[in-house]
Design a protein around this motif. Sequence first.
Motif, mmCIF file in Angstrom:
data_model
loop_
_atom_site.group_PDB
_atom_site.id
_atom_site.type_symbol
_atom_site.label_atom_id
_atom_site.label_comp_id
_atom_site.label_asym_id
_atom_site.label_seq_id
_atom_site.Cartn_x
_atom_site.Cartn_y
_atom_site.Cartn_z
ATOM 1 N N GLY A 284 -11.416 -4.121 3.787
ATOM 2 C CA GLY A 284 -10.702 -4.644 4.901
ATOM 3 C C GLY A 284 -9.381 -5.584 3.879
ATOM 4 N N ILE A 285 -10.642 -6.164 3.460
ATOM 5 C CA ILE A 285 -9.978 -7.678 2.985
ATOM 6 C C ILE A 285 -9.213 -7.094 1.503
ATOM 7 N N VAL A 286 -9.354 -7.108 0.569
ATOM 8 C CA VAL A 286 -8.593 -6.801 -0.807
ATOM 9 C C VAL A 286 -7.305 -5.765 -0.820
ATOM 10 N N LEU A 287 -8.054 -4.445 -0.185
ATOM 11 C CA LEU A 287 -7.076 -3.296 0.398
ATOM 12 C C LEU A 287 -5.868 -3.753 1.118
ATOM 13 N N GLY A 288 -6.315 -4.526 1.967
ATOM 14 C CA GLY A 288 -5.630 -4.993 2.545
ATOM 15 C C GLY A 288 -4.096 -5.780 1.976
ATOM 16 N N LEU A 289 -4.706 -6.783 1.327
ATOM 17 C CA LEU A 289 -3.960 -7.731 0.300
ATOM 18 C C LEU A 289 -2.528 -6.693 -0.431
ATOM 19 N N VAL A 290 -3.546 -6.228 -0.935
ATOM 20 C CA VAL A 290 -3.103 -5.011 -2.603
ATOM 21 C C VAL A 290 -1.779 -4.182 -1.242
ATOM 22 N N SER B 158 -0.029 -5.212 0.893
ATOM 23 C CA SER B 158 1.101 -5.779 2.127
ATOM 24 C C SER B 158 1.774 -5.795 0.552
ATOM 25 N N PHE B 159 1.445 -6.578 -0.819
ATOM 26 C CA PHE B 159 2.204 -7.111 -1.911
ATOM 27 C C PHE B 159 2.851 -5.560 -2.154
ATOM 28 N N PHE B 160 2.090 -4.951 -2.138
ATOM 29 C CA PHE B 160 3.074 -3.416 -2.307
ATOM 30 C C PHE B 160 4.502 -3.023 -1.517
ATOM 31 N N PHE B 161 3.657 -3.077 -0.352
ATOM 32 C CA PHE B 161 4.790 -3.020 1.115
ATOM 33 C C PHE B 161 6.103 -4.221 0.748
ATOM 34 N N TRP B 162 5.794 -5.752 0.909
ATOM 35 C CA TRP B 162 5.913 -6.598 0.984
ATOM 36 C C TRP B 162 7.229 -7.176 -0.491
ATOM 37 N N ARG B 163 5.974 -6.989 -2.098
ATOM 38 C CA ARG B 163 6.693 -7.169 -1.901
ATOM 39 C C ARG B 163 7.417 -6.092 -3.938
ATOM 40 N N THR B 164 7.366 -5.258 -3.902
ATOM 41 C CA THR B 164 7.995 -3.814 -4.669
ATOM 42 C C THR B 164 8.936 -3.036 -3.239
ATOM 43 N N ASP B 165 9.280 -2.397 -3.805
ATOM 44 C CA ASP B 165 9.643 -0.835 -3.238
ATOM 45 C C ASP B 165 9.472 0.002 -3.230
ATOM 46 N N TRP C 140 6.754 12.453 8.407
ATOM 47 C CA TRP C 140 5.094 12.664 8.220
ATOM 48 C C TRP C 140 4.778 12.069 6.465
ATOM 49 N N LEU C 141 5.712 11.936 5.813
ATOM 50 C CA LEU C 141 5.118 11.628 4.400
ATOM 51 C C LEU C 141 4.929 9.421 4.281
ATOM 52 N N ARG C 142 6.502 9.645 4.962
ATOM 53 C CA ARG C 142 6.454 8.188 4.827
ATOM 54 C C ARG C 142 5.858 7.128 6.134
ATOM 55 N N ILE C 143 5.283 8.709 7.631
ATOM 56 C CA ILE C 143 4.758 7.493 8.784
ATOM 57 C C ILE C 143 3.289 6.925 8.292
ATOM 58 N N HIS C 144 2.931 8.055 7.075
ATOM 59 C CA HIS C 144 1.975 7.688 6.776
ATOM 60 C C HIS C 144 1.667 7.142 5.617
ATOM 61 N N ASP C 145 3.021 5.767 4.942
ATOM 62 C CA ASP C 145 2.712 5.304 4.230
ATOM 63 C C ASP C 145 2.413 3.926 5.125
ATOM 64 N N TYR C 146 3.268 4.147 6.294
ATOM 65 C CA TYR C 146 3.453 2.577 6.973
ATOM 66 C C TYR C 146 1.684 2.057 7.665
ATOM 67 N N VAL C 147 1.266 3.707 7.806
ATOM 68 C CA VAL C 147 0.259 3.843 9.237
ATOM 69 C C VAL C 147 -0.835 2.762 7.981
ATOM 70 N N ALA C 148 -1.570 3.660 6.752
ATOM 71 C CA ALA C 148 -1.713 3.170 5.779
ATOM 72 C C ALA C 148 -1.808 1.778 5.782
ATOM 73 N N CYS C 149 -1.294 1.238 5.838
ATOM 74 C CA CYS C 149 -1.437 -0.248 5.621
ATOM 75 C C CYS C 149 -1.819 -0.619 6.656
ATOM 76 N N CYS C 150 -1.992 -0.361 7.393
ATOM 77 C CA CYS C 150 -2.118 -1.067 9.038
ATOM 78 C C CYS C 150 -4.728 -0.409 8.878
ATOM 79 N N ALA C 151 -4.401 0.079 8.316
ATOM 80 C CA ALA C 151 -5.712 0.832 8.540
ATOM 81 C C ALA C 151 -6.416 0.082 7.827
ATOM 82 N N PRO C 152 -6.202 -0.848 7.308
ATOM 83 C CA PRO C 152 -7.383 -2.317 6.540
ATOM 84 C C PRO C 152 -7.857 -2.875 8.076
ATOM 85 N N PHE C 153 -7.127 -3.021 8.613
ATOM 86 C CA PHE C 153 -7.368 -4.319 10.322
ATOM 87 C C PHE C 153 -9.130 -3.183 10.581
#
Length: 279
Positions: A194-200, A202-209, A132-145
């Motif tokens: 929405g925008i700033v948090l979404g970009l942050v 996105s950076f941590f998901f796609w550019r870091t581990d 459930w925690l890892r799913i939260h990680d992925y859903v959190a990246c979608c919330a800014p929309f």
Amino acid sequence: MQQAVIANAAQAIHWADLGLNPIALDLGFLQIHWYSLAYIAGILLGWYYLTRLIAQPGAPMARRHADDLVFYATLGILIGGRLAYVFFYQPDILLHPLDVLKLWQGGMSFHGGALGVAAGIFYMARRNGLSWLRIHDYVACCAPFGLFFGRIANFVNGELWGRPTDVPWAMIFPGAPDGLPRHPSQLYEAGLEGIVLGLVLSFFFWRTDARNQPGKLVGIFLLGYGLSRFVVEYFREPDAQLGTLSWGLTMGQTLTVPMLLGGLYLIATASKRTPVNVD
């Protein structure tokens, strides 16, 4: 300050002159509000983005789980968001119980919606034996929309306006008291949450581990949202029925404190959890 605000009233932007209409489509027998469309757009875009995220190696769930999650998350947003608003911000609605169902009139709490989504994730994860925690990680990246479109809908509705100000972009909202120019705080929130948090995220998901460290992304989301909301509350008019509470914070700031603490804890402890092994 008050005199400067009054003096600036003649140059302020009038919300009514922008030609905005809370009703997107009026069919006579049915009215479709932008507020409703904002939730639909946030959910659909969030679902699409989630399918992109889980297509990457090491995802915590399959596509079929993501599809099920949209249903549970939607229920969580609607039920949790509405009930939290009623209980924390406007308990008088309970005197007319049927009014609780009038979602199209506005009145949703993000904090309650977040708890509702968390409950939906927990149920879906436990039912399918997932993390459930890892799913939260992925859903959190979608919330800014959803946050972005929701705040834009608040602006279109001419609600949740800001405090009086003399800044050049101050606006006069029809329902605001005294007819004073005010901060368009809905747009501040749309930009930060929405925008700033979404970009942050996105950076941590796609550019870091970060996505391979359970809890880190949701921690970043909680901290980022908490800071954004806490700051914007200084520009946003406190709820008329509550005002600034006896301890010096608004209700929005008070409900954000647990999010800030939870976000800091999840970030600080992420490296101590079992990392995801991605082949």
